[in-house]
Design a protein around this motif. Structure first.
Motif, PDB file in Angstrom:
ATOM      1  N   ARG A  27      36.940  61.184 -43.460  1.00 24.22           N
ATOM      2  CA  ARG A  27      36.545  59.782 -43.630  1.00 24.22           C
ATOM      3  C   ARG A  27      35.313  59.718 -44.527  1.00 24.22           C
ATOM      4  NH1 ARG A  27      36.914  54.705 -40.991  1.00 24.22           N
ATOM      5  NH2 ARG A  27      34.917  53.607 -40.991  1.00 24.22           N
ATOM      6  N   ILE A  28      35.436  58.973 -45.638  1.00 17.91           N
ATOM      7  CA  ILE A  28      34.327  58.786 -46.568  1.00 17.91           C
ATOM      8  C   ILE A  28      33.670  57.447 -46.242  1.00 17.91           C
ATOM      9  CG2 ILE A  28      33.646  58.594 -48.990  1.00 17.91           C
ATOM     10  CD1 ILE A  28      34.844  61.334 -48.262  1.00 17.91           C
ATOM     11  N   ASP A  29      32.447  57.510 -45.731  1.00 19.36           N
ATOM     12  CA  ASP A  29      31.675  56.320 -45.372  1.00 19.36           C
ATOM     13  C   ASP A  29      30.536  56.128 -46.361  1.00 19.36           C
ATOM     14  OD1 ASP A  29      32.002  54.470 -43.235  1.00 19.36           O
ATOM     15  OD2 ASP A  29      31.841  56.117 -41.800  1.00 19.36           O
ATOM     16  N   ARG A  30      30.061  54.902 -46.463  1.00 17.41           N
ATOM     17  CA  ARG A  30      28.844  54.642 -47.235  1.00 17.41           C
ATOM     18  C   ARG A  30      27.672  55.286 -46.515  1.00 17.41           C
ATOM     19  NH1 ARG A  30      30.942  48.979 -47.206  1.00 17.41           N
ATOM     20  NH2 ARG A  30      29.862  48.959 -45.238  1.00 17.41           N
ATOM     21  N   PRO A  31      26.643  55.717 -47.255  1.00 16.26           N
ATOM     22  CA  PRO A  31      25.430  56.181 -46.569  1.00 16.26           C
ATOM     23  C   PRO A  31      24.901  55.053 -45.679  1.00 16.26           C
ATOM     24  CG  PRO A  31      25.350  56.753 -48.887  1.00 16.26           C
ATOM     25  CD  PRO A  31      26.546  55.854 -48.705  1.00 16.26           C
ATOM     26  N   GLY A  32      24.643  55.370 -44.436  1.00 11.53           N
ATOM     27  CA  GLY A  32      24.220  54.353 -43.484  1.00 11.53           C
ATOM     28  C   GLY A  32      25.358  53.462 -43.046  1.00 11.53           C
ATOM     29  N   GLY A  33      26.595  53.906 -43.280  1.00  7.66           N
ATOM     30  CA  GLY A  33      27.793  53.118 -42.973  1.00  7.66           C
ATOM     31  C   GLY A  33      27.986  52.896 -41.494  1.00  7.66           C
ATOM     32  N   ASN A  34      29.183  52.980 -41.028  1.00 12.21           N
ATOM     33  CA  ASN A  34      29.543  52.659 -39.656  1.00 12.21           C
ATOM     34  C   ASN A  34      28.878  53.615 -38.661  1.00 12.21           C
ATOM     35  OD1 ASN A  34      30.801  52.263 -37.185  1.00 12.21           O
ATOM     36  ND2 ASN A  34      32.748  51.758 -38.133  1.00 12.21           N
ATOM     37  N   PRO A  35      27.907  53.134 -37.872  1.00  6.72           N
ATOM     38  CA  PRO A  35      27.241  54.034 -36.923  1.00  6.72           C
ATOM     39  C   PRO A  35      28.181  54.530 -35.828  1.00  6.72           C
ATOM     40  CG  PRO A  35      26.564  51.766 -36.548  1.00  6.72           C
ATOM     41  CD  PRO A  35      27.424  51.774 -37.789  1.00  6.72           C
ATOM     42  N   VAL A  63      29.002  59.180 -48.473  1.00 10.03           N
ATOM     43  CA  VAL A  63      29.066  59.348 -49.929  1.00 10.03           C
ATOM     44  C   VAL A  63      28.748  58.017 -50.590  1.00 10.03           C
ATOM     45  CG1 VAL A  63      30.596  59.898 -51.868  1.00 10.03           C
ATOM     46  CG2 VAL A  63      30.795  61.184 -49.738  1.00 10.03           C
ATOM     47  N   ASP A  64      27.876  58.049 -51.572  1.00 11.05           N
ATOM     48  CA  ASP A  64      27.542  56.851 -52.345  1.00 11.05           C
ATOM     49  C   ASP A  64      28.552  56.734 -53.485  1.00 11.05           C
ATOM     50  OD1 ASP A  64      26.520  54.754 -53.796  1.00 11.05           O
ATOM     51  OD2 ASP A  64      24.574  55.702 -54.178  1.00 11.05           O
ATOM     52  N   LEU A  65      29.530  55.866 -53.325  1.00  9.64           N
ATOM     53  CA  LEU A  65      30.575  55.713 -54.346  1.00  9.64           C
ATOM     54  C   LEU A  65      30.095  54.961 -55.574  1.00  9.64           C
ATOM     55  CD1 LEU A  65      33.735  55.051 -52.172  1.00  9.64           C
ATOM     56  CD2 LEU A  65      33.152  57.103 -53.464  1.00  9.64           C
ATOM     57  N   LYS A  66      28.851  54.527 -55.571  1.00 10.09           N
ATOM     58  CA  LYS A  66      28.294  53.871 -56.754  1.00 10.09           C
ATOM     59  C   LYS A  66      27.490  54.846 -57.599  1.00 10.09           C
ATOM     60  CE  LYS A  66      28.395  49.320 -54.762  1.00 10.09           C
ATOM     61  NZ  LYS A  66      27.669  48.115 -54.384  1.00 10.09           N
TER      62      LYS A  66
END
Length: 117
Positions: free
Chosen positions: A38-46, A64-67
């Motif tokens: 699972r690729i989550d944003r940094p600080g994504g779903n706790p 992972v920062d996709l930006k």
């Protein structure tokens, strides 16, 4: 690594974190023995990080920062050895981020790219 066995044992899927059917799909694939990253944003779903919600069980989680160019390269590198990728973003989002079907399939033509929009 998924320690469960099942009909999908040996297959690897990448889940681009989202809401709706994506987490359920990842749970079902993992429950059937697949390795799901699972690729989550940094600080994504706790909840996915602490394993609180049942939908996030049996997965590996990466922030992972996709930006960023590094984040995009991380996902594309994972695609090289994965069997499938699924995402549930609005149409055109992954293309704008640089991880759309064209970019991912260029790294692995056998990759199954699934969309749930």
């Amino acid at each position: 690594m998924n320690i469960m066995t099942g009909p999908l044992n040996g297959l690897t899927f990448i889940e681009l974190a989202g809401i709706g059917p994506g987490p359920f799909c990842g749970m079902m694939l993992a429950d059937m023995g697949a390795t799901v990253i699972r690729i989550d944003r940094p600080g994504g779903n706790p909840h996915s990080a602490i394993g609180h919600t049942v939908l996030f069980r049996n997965r590996q989680n990466l922030a992972v920062d996709l930006k960023s160019a590094e984040g995009i390269e991380t996902v594309l590198k994972l695609c090289e050895t994965a069997d499938g990728l699924f995402e549930g973003f609005r149409p055109g989002v992954t293309e704008r981020l640089g991880v759309g079907p064209e970019q991912c399939l260029a790294r692995n033509p056998k990759l199954v790219y699934g969309r749930m929009t």
